[in-house]
Design a protein around this motif. Structure first.
Motif, PDB file in Angstrom:
ATOM      1  N   ALA A 249       0.853  -1.188   0.000  1.00 11.60           N
ATOM      2  CA  ALA A 249       0.000   0.000   0.000  1.00 11.60           C
ATOM      3  C   ALA A 249       0.885   1.233   0.000  1.00 11.60           C
ATOM      4  O   ALA A 249       1.901   1.286   0.697  1.00 11.60           O
ATOM      5  CB  ALA A 249      -0.920  -0.003   1.211  1.00 11.60           C
ATOM      6  N   ILE A 250       0.479   2.228  -0.795  1.00  6.98           N
ATOM      7  CA  ILE A 250       1.191   3.502  -0.851  1.00  6.98           C
ATOM      8  C   ILE A 250       0.269   4.575  -0.304  1.00  6.98           C
ATOM      9  O   ILE A 250      -0.897   4.671  -0.705  1.00  6.98           O
ATOM     10  CB  ILE A 250       1.588   3.877  -2.291  1.00  6.98           C
ATOM     11  CG1 ILE A 250       2.216   2.689  -3.005  1.00  6.98           C
ATOM     12  CG2 ILE A 250       2.515   5.086  -2.277  1.00  6.98           C
ATOM     13  CD1 ILE A 250       3.485   2.173  -2.406  1.00  6.98           C
ATOM     14  N   ILE A 251       0.796   5.389   0.615  1.00 10.58           N
ATOM     15  CA  ILE A 251       0.031   6.520   1.135  1.00 10.58           C
ATOM     16  C   ILE A 251       0.738   7.798   0.701  1.00 10.58           C
ATOM     17  O   ILE A 251       1.873   8.058   1.105  1.00 10.58           O
ATOM     18  CB  ILE A 251      -0.095   6.468   2.667  1.00 10.58           C
ATOM     19  CG1 ILE A 251      -0.738   5.147   3.105  1.00 10.58           C
ATOM     20  CG2 ILE A 251      -0.927   7.650   3.166  1.00 10.58           C
ATOM     21  CD1 ILE A 251      -0.840   4.973   4.607  1.00 10.58           C
ATOM     22  N   GLN A 252       0.056   8.562  -0.159  1.00 12.56           N
ATOM     23  CA  GLN A 252       0.623   9.826  -0.613  1.00 12.56           C
ATOM     24  C   GLN A 252       0.198  10.911   0.376  1.00 12.56           C
ATOM     25  O   GLN A 252      -0.944  11.369   0.378  1.00 12.56           O
ATOM     26  CB  GLN A 252       0.168  10.143  -2.041  1.00 12.56           C
ATOM     27  CG  GLN A 252       0.732   9.130  -3.047  1.00 12.56           C
ATOM     28  CD  GLN A 252       1.074   9.754  -4.371  1.00 12.56           C
ATOM     29  OE1 GLN A 252       0.228   9.790  -5.263  1.00 12.56           O
ATOM     30  NE2 GLN A 252       2.307  10.243  -4.521  1.00 12.56           N
ATOM     31  N   VAL A 253       1.146  11.309   1.196  1.00 10.33           N
ATOM     32  CA  VAL A 253       0.840  12.212   2.304  1.00 10.33           C
ATOM     33  C   VAL A 253       2.078  13.016   2.653  1.00 10.33           C
ATOM     34  O   VAL A 253       3.215  12.574   2.450  1.00 10.33           O
ATOM     35  CB  VAL A 253       0.349  11.391   3.530  1.00 10.33           C
ATOM     36  CG1 VAL A 253       1.458  10.513   4.085  1.00 10.33           C
ATOM     37  CG2 VAL A 253      -0.237  12.266   4.614  1.00 10.33           C
ATOM     38  N   GLY A 254       1.847  14.243   3.170  1.00 10.66           N
ATOM     39  CA  GLY A 254       2.923  15.092   3.662  1.00 10.66           C
ATOM     40  C   GLY A 254       2.519  15.676   4.998  1.00 10.66           C
ATOM     41  O   GLY A 254       1.541  15.230   5.611  1.00 10.66           O
ATOM     42  N   GLU A 275       2.192  -4.357   3.414  1.00 14.29           N
ATOM     43  CA  GLU A 275       3.440  -3.599   3.545  1.00 14.29           C
ATOM     44  C   GLU A 275       3.185  -2.168   3.081  1.00 14.29           C
ATOM     45  O   GLU A 275       2.772  -1.946   1.941  1.00 14.29           O
ATOM     46  CB  GLU A 275       4.527  -4.255   2.681  1.00 14.29           C
ATOM     47  CG  GLU A 275       5.929  -3.777   2.961  1.00 14.29           C
ATOM     48  CD  GLU A 275       6.964  -4.612   2.227  1.00 14.29           C
ATOM     49  OE1 GLU A 275       7.963  -4.030   1.776  1.00 14.29           O
ATOM     50  OE2 GLU A 275       6.759  -5.846   2.106  1.00 14.29           O
ATOM     51  N   VAL A 276       3.426  -1.195   3.962  1.00 17.82           N
ATOM     52  CA  VAL A 276       3.031   0.191   3.708  1.00 17.82           C
ATOM     53  C   VAL A 276       4.250   1.074   3.396  1.00 17.82           C
ATOM     54  O   VAL A 276       5.280   0.999   4.066  1.00 17.82           O
ATOM     55  CB  VAL A 276       2.277   0.767   4.918  1.00 17.82           C
ATOM     56  CG1 VAL A 276       1.945   2.249   4.697  1.00 17.82           C
ATOM     57  CG2 VAL A 276       0.999  -0.036   5.188  1.00 17.82           C
ATOM     58  N   TYR A 277       4.084   1.908   2.382  1.00 14.77           N
ATOM     59  CA  TYR A 277       5.092   2.911   2.019  1.00 14.77           C
ATOM     60  C   TYR A 277       4.426   4.278   2.023  1.00 14.77           C
ATOM     61  O   TYR A 277       3.287   4.429   1.577  1.00 14.77           O
ATOM     62  CB  TYR A 277       5.675   2.616   0.635  1.00 14.77           C
ATOM     63  CG  TYR A 277       6.477   1.337   0.593  1.00 14.77           C
ATOM     64  CD1 TYR A 277       7.854   1.343   0.780  1.00 14.77           C
ATOM     65  CD2 TYR A 277       5.846   0.110   0.371  1.00 14.77           C
ATOM     66  CE1 TYR A 277       8.590   0.160   0.757  1.00 14.77           C
ATOM     67  CE2 TYR A 277       6.569  -1.072   0.348  1.00 14.77           C
ATOM     68  CZ  TYR A 277       7.948  -1.043   0.533  1.00 14.77           C
ATOM     69  OH  TYR A 277       8.663  -2.213   0.510  1.00 14.77           O
ATOM     70  N   ARG A 278       5.157   5.284   2.532  1.00 15.89           N
ATOM     71  CA  ARG A 278       4.592   6.626   2.682  1.00 15.89           C
ATOM     72  C   ARG A 278       5.562   7.669   2.138  1.00 15.89           C
ATOM     73  O   ARG A 278       6.759   7.628   2.410  1.00 15.89           O
ATOM     74  CB  ARG A 278       4.316   6.911   4.157  1.00 15.89           C
ATOM     75  CG  ARG A 278       3.287   6.021   4.798  1.00 15.89           C
ATOM     76  CD  ARG A 278       3.249   6.129   6.307  1.00 15.89           C
ATOM     77  NE  ARG A 278       3.230   7.490   6.815  1.00 15.89           N
ATOM     78  CZ  ARG A 278       2.947   7.822   8.070  1.00 15.89           C
ATOM     79  NH1 ARG A 278       2.646   6.863   8.951  1.00 15.89           N
ATOM     80  NH2 ARG A 278       2.972   9.078   8.457  1.00 15.89           N
ATOM     81  N   ASN A 279       5.000   8.646   1.395  1.00 12.68           N
ATOM     82  CA  ASN A 279       5.846   9.711   0.870  1.00 12.68           C
ATOM     83  C   ASN A 279       6.471  10.565   1.968  1.00 12.68           C
ATOM     84  O   ASN A 279       7.615  11.016   1.831  1.00 12.68           O
ATOM     85  CB  ASN A 279       5.043  10.621  -0.064  1.00 12.68           C
ATOM     86  CG  ASN A 279       4.700   9.965  -1.388  1.00 12.68           C
ATOM     87  OD1 ASN A 279       3.603  10.163  -1.907  1.00 12.68           O
ATOM     88  ND2 ASN A 279       5.597   9.187  -1.947  1.00 12.68           N
TER      89      ASN A 279
END
Length: 300
Positions: A249-254, A275-279
């Motif tokens: 999962a990708i979370i596009q966040v700042g 498995e999570v990835y975050r910007n």
């Protein structure tokens, strides 16, 4: 020229040719070697062949995905907020993108389409898709102006469309499937399938849009999920997540004051062992698919 100078000039020429003959080179060979050396830093035509690249660009509290197909076709979905316009152009330049075959604005919110006007102004554009929902913001008006000034027309993003892109890759729109006056639930949702691998890119689609997609009977199964609405609890319902069954999962966040991503969504993903990835933590995330598996690279 004096006789002595002419003598040493002739001697110098003879010595140069002797050097060429002894090393087995030719002047033609030197030119070819020079050309190869000059292009040494450029990727070969075969490099990346057979791979789909999906880049989740770090645009802060916003969203943007750049896709490069196995055949080199390009697609841009969203382009971050208004203050990310120059950054978007730098990203595209860094990846060698001068032409975009497909541009999709998922919905009219500024944190998704804010940078699209400059992108359209500066690059060669093929087709533009956006859902049929209006907004009276300057951001939306500026985007429409850029589209019109480029001589382009907006095609309606809606469920059931299969976009022509790369014959090796299937690109289907799963939403919006109904008409509503809610921007988020009018988000274009795109499923990209390359052989045995798949990506579900959801924009800001919330629980209502997720429910409609579930009830439509669409195949939502995907290995990679772009978590809806930056990890807000208004999206990624348990039922929807169970249908997608993502590995990643990708979370596009700042940095934000909204509490994104929420503990509820992070807990839901953890429970499913996604498995999570975050910007905000890892910068730009690139996922490369060879059609069978994935290679995941992060900026930091």
């Amino acid at each position: 020229m004096s006789r002595q100078k002419r003598y040493w000039t002739v001697v110098s020429v003879i010595l140069i040719w002797l050097g060429v003959l002894l090393t087995g080179c030719t002047l033609e060979g030197w030119e070819m070697a020079g050309e190869r050396s000059g292009n040494a830093s450029l990727p070969s035509e075969a490099e990346g062949e057979g791979e789909l690249r999906v880049l989740f660009l770090d645009v802060g509290q916003g969203a943007s995905q750049l896709l490069i197909s196995p055949s080199g076709y390009t697609m841009l979905i969203d382009a971050g907020n208004n203050d990310k316009e120059d950054e978007m152009l730098r990203y595209l330049e860094a990846y060698g993108i001068r032409h975009l075959d497909l541009v999709i604005g998922t919905h009219p919110d500024a944190d998704h389409i804010g940078g699209l006007d400059r992108v359209i102004d500066q690059l060669d554009i093929g087709e533009v898709y956006m859902p049929k929902i209006q907004s009276n913001t300057k951001t939306f008006e500026s985007l429409l102006t850029s589209i019109r000034d480029k001589g382009l027309k907006v095609k309606t993003a809606k469920a059931g469309l299969e976009l022509t892109w790369d014959e090796q890759v299937q690109v289907k729109m799963l939403a919006p499937a109904t008409v509503t006056d809610d921007n988020n639930n009018m988000s274009a949702v795109v499923k990209v399938t390359y052989r045995d691998t798949s990506f579900l890119l959801t924009g800001d689609a919330e629980s209502e849009s997720e429910r409609v997609m579930l009830e439509s009977g669409a195949n939502l199964r995907a290995d990679v999920l772009l978590v809806g609405h930056h990890g807000s609890k208004s999206s990624t319902t348990a039922r929807f997540l169970n249908a997608v069954k993502p590995k990643y999962a990708i979370i596009q966040v700042g940095d934000n004051s909204y509490g994104h991503p929420t503990k509820t969504i992070l807990g839901r993903l953890a429970k499913q062992k996604v498995e999570v990835y975050r910007n905000d933590l890892q910068g730009t995330v690139e996922i490369v698919s060879d059609g069978q598996g994935y290679q995941i690279m992060t900026e930091r």
